[in-house]
Design a protein around this motif. Structure first.
Motif, mmCIF file in Angstrom:
data_model
loop_
_atom_site.group_PDB
_atom_site.id
_atom_site.type_symbol
_atom_site.label_atom_id
_atom_site.label_comp_id
_atom_site.label_asym_id
_atom_site.label_seq_id
_atom_site.Cartn_x
_atom_site.Cartn_y
_atom_site.Cartn_z
ATOM 1 N N THR A 127 -4.329 3.394 2.312
ATOM 2 C CA THR A 127 -4.086 4.363 0.762
ATOM 3 C C THR A 127 -4.790 3.577 0.095
ATOM 4 O O THR A 127 -4.198 2.187 0.349
ATOM 5 C CB THR A 127 -3.767 5.057 0.092
ATOM 6 N N LYS A 132 4.126 13.909 -3.905
ATOM 7 C CA LYS A 132 3.904 12.663 -3.214
ATOM 8 C C LYS A 132 4.108 11.626 -4.393
ATOM 9 O O LYS A 132 5.006 10.218 -3.572
ATOM 10 C CB LYS A 132 2.405 13.028 -2.482
ATOM 11 N N TYR A 133 3.388 11.724 -5.126
ATOM 12 C CA TYR A 133 3.922 10.958 -6.317
ATOM 13 C C TYR A 133 5.265 10.907 -6.869
ATOM 14 O O TYR A 133 5.555 9.581 -6.745
ATOM 15 C CB TYR A 133 3.128 11.040 -7.452
ATOM 16 N N GLU A 150 -5.624 9.801 -7.866
ATOM 17 C CA GLU A 150 -5.282 11.267 -7.860
ATOM 18 C C GLU A 150 -4.809 10.940 -9.112
ATOM 19 O O GLU A 150 -3.538 12.287 -10.078
ATOM 20 C CB GLU A 150 -4.495 11.064 -6.968
ATOM 21 N N THR A 185 0.218 17.252 -4.349
ATOM 22 C CA THR A 185 -0.223 15.685 -4.443
ATOM 23 C C THR A 185 1.174 14.595 -6.176
ATOM 24 O O THR A 185 1.455 13.833 -5.227
ATOM 25 C CB THR A 185 -1.495 15.111 -5.536
#
Length: 103
Positions: free
Chosen positions: A2, A42-43, A10, A39
């Motif tokens: 990434t 994920k964070y 993002e 998303t």
């Protein structure tokens, strides 16, 4: 791997979602959940492992929609300190995502 630019984009989407969360929540039954929630998940998983200052910075900037400038005033830090911490946050997230991709 990434890139930092992807992470920045993002994070902008996450900030936007939280700034308009009530709108997203109000239409979930008629439209469905927005893909940004994946998303965010994920964070959130990555940030749980962060040192407290980076965790606080993430919450303050992206969930509470503060700017780096306004946050520096609220916390009594210089803008440069917040900027430096933000760079550390970006690098921390990149490291976490890269580790996960290696598995």
């Amino acid at each position: 791997m990434t890139s930092l630019n992807i992470i920045r984009e993002e994070l902008k989407d996450i900030r936007y979602y939280y700034s308009r969360k009530s709108v997203f929540d109000s239409v979930v039954n008629s439209v469905g959940e927005n893909a940004i929630l994946k998303t965010i998940e994920k964070y959130n998983e990555a940030i749980k492992l962060a040192p407290p200052r980076l965790y606080d910075l993430y919450v303050s900037l992206y969930l509470q929609n503060n700017t780096q400038d306004s946050l520096s005033v609220k916390l009594g830090y210089t803008f440069e300190t917040i900027s430096r911490l933000h760079t550390k946050l970006l690098k921390f997230l990149k490291e976490q995502f890269d580790k996960k991709e290696e598995r």
